[in-house]
Enzyme design. Structure first.
Site, short mmCIF file in Angstrom:
data_model
loop_
_atom_site.label_atom_id
_atom_site.label_comp_id
_atom_site.label_asym_id
_atom_site.label_seq_id
_atom_site.Cartn_x
_atom_site.Cartn_y
_atom_site.Cartn_z
CB VAL A 216 -17.23 -5.81 37.38
CG1 VAL A 216 -16.64 -7.07 38.02
CG2 VAL A 216 -18.58 -6.12 36.77
CG ASP A 217 -15.13 -1.63 41.77
OD1 ASP A 217 -15.34 -0.96 40.74
OD2 ASP A 217 -15.62 -1.34 42.88
CB VAL A 218 -11.38 -6.38 38.05
CG1 VAL A 218 -12.80 -6.86 37.82
CG2 VAL A 218 -10.94 -5.46 36.92
#
Lengths: 256, 204
Positions: free
Chosen positions: A129-131
């Protein structure tokens, strides 16, 4: 006793290894196979390799490269980049990786995670998950940080766990390449959202950052790119990794 | 000659590379003819139980494998899901296992974990072998192996349990019943410790 995992993350771009800053400004750091050989000698806990072009270019993983890396690796290998189907998960396992990471395709539809977990077992299904931080929360991005989704991180991680993810890797785009430490608030938020193994990526600049993470979270995955490929203030390329006694001492201090 | 069963699952080439570097004769067997020439057999595995059993059945090697192991008594070692396949059944699937060892494969009970991380059991953990086990020669002290699983091997007879690991309590992580052996961890991905174990297997 299960130990925390200290995981170098290598980014494949145009066939070479690169390191980014906030998902931009890729800098060449070397040849993938050569890097794997050096990391073998350093007895790293595991390795993560992400092809950062595949999804953006809408193409398949480079199976030949993955096979070569996996057969050279004497530690577990997690591959990510360009995966959109269960067949690709199976093919990647067949060429020898232990874990397959999916990001954009999982954000689009978690059914893929469920189907992959049924086929290859959830232990091999990793959701990355890139946030980016947005005020009090974190927004999930896809396509290598170029597309903003409508998802907030903790809700998405809960759903990914229910769908069958075997590991969550949370990656702070804001901290990527800055080497100023992990986003611990982000790690706290995600840790509270899942009982799956969690790996935190983005920002580690010193081994002390990893110690701090392990002190707060116990057994955890601490992943880093720059820390293990650069040395010194001028970011000279030099692959490095703590020796076994250094790693044991670091984790022992974190437990004390 | 060590034969590595290549049924499209598990890191066949990493195991082959390790044996080549050790100077131990090895071949990757992807059909019955080449498998029948092996006098020691490695059954690798990464994946879900039913998928693994299905791939082995579809490989055309199962009958030869059973003949070599059960009749000719060739030493065999199953790795990860390859170990689990040696049991009669698994909580993970509906397919029958090979049934070479009287055992079930069970899902860890989540209530045993009090920390923030439950399943899968992922990472480097200590392995404690029973004393005098030749598979663990030289690995009696401080041996670490990489684990990646949510199901564990539960042999009906504790005598088959040759090494334990602790994750929310002890579980059996290596078995031996005559010529049939299995390890839950990945020796091919466990640096010097795994190389030693694979070398030991070649010398049994």
């Amino acid at each position: 006793m299960l130990r925390s995992r200290i995981v170098p993350v290598l980014l494949v771009h145009k066939g070479g290894l690169y390191k980014t800053v906030q998902f931009a400004k890729p800098k060449y750091v070397g040849d993938p196979l050569n890097a794997v050989r050096i990391f073998n000698e350093k007895e790293v806990d595991e390795l993560m390799v992400v092809d950062i072009d595949a999804t953006r270019e809408g193409r398949e993983p480079d199976y030949t490269l993955v096979r070569n890396l996996a057969s050279e690796c004497r530690m577990p290998l997690c591959y990510g980049g360009g995966i959109q189907s269960v067949e690709q998960f199976q093919r990647l396992i067949s060429v020898g990786v232990e874990k397959v990471a999916v990001s954009s395709a999982a954000v689009k539809d978690l059914t893929l995670v469920t189907q992959a977990a049924e086929r290859v077992g959830r232990q091999s299904v990793v959701v990355v998950v890139d946030v980016r931080r947005e005020g009090p929360m974190w927004r999930v991005y896809t396509h290598n940080g170029t597309r903003r989704s409508d998802r907030e991180v903790t809700g998405f991680v809960r759903e990914a766990e229910s769908a069958g993810a075997g590991e969550i890797v949370v990656n702070s785009i804001d901290n990527d390449g800055l080497m100023k430490g992990f986003d611990l608030e982000l790690a706290r938020a995600v840790r509270a959202a899942t009982t799956r193994p969690l790996t935190v990526l983005g920002g580690a600049g010193r081994l002390a950052d990893i110690e701090e993470l392990a002190r707060e979270f116990g057994v955890i995955g601490a992943a880093a790119g720059s820390l293990f490929v650069f040395k010194g203030a001028y970011r000279a390329v030099l692959i490095n990794y703590p020796r076994r006694d250094e790693k044991d001492a670091l984790l022992a201090r974190a437990r004390s | 000659m060590i034969g590595i069963v290549d049924y499209g699952l598990g890191n066949v080439q990493a195991i082959e590379n390790i044996y080549r570097r050790l100077g131990i004769p090895v071949r990757v067997a992807s059909d019955a003819a080449s498998l029948s020439q092996a006098d020691r057999i490695v059954l690798p595995g990464v994946g879900a139980f039913d998928w693994a059993m299905g791939r082995l059945d579809a490989s055309g090697m199962r009958a030869t494998l059973e003949r070599r192991v059960l009749e000719d008594k060739c030493p065999v070692i199953g790795i990860c899901v390859g170990m689990q396949m040696l049991a009669r059944r698994s909580d993970e699937g509906r397919s029958a296992g090979l049934g070479w060892i009287d055992a079930d494969v069970r899902l860890f009970d989540e209530s045993r974990f009090d920390g923030p991380t439950h399943l899968p059991h992922m990472g480097w953990n200590d392995v404690t072998p029973r004393s005098g086990e030749s598979l663990f020669a030289g690995l009696e002290e401080d041996s670490r192996f990489y684990f990646l699983h949510s199901y564990f091997f539960a042999p009906a007879d504790g005598i088959d349990d040759i090494a334990t690991c602790n994750y929310g309590g002890e579980f059996c992580c290596a078995i031996r019943h005559g010529n049939v052996m299995g390890v839950q961890f990945h020796p091919e991905k466990s640096h010097q410790w795994g190389i030693r174990l694979l070398k030991n297997f070649a010398e049994i």
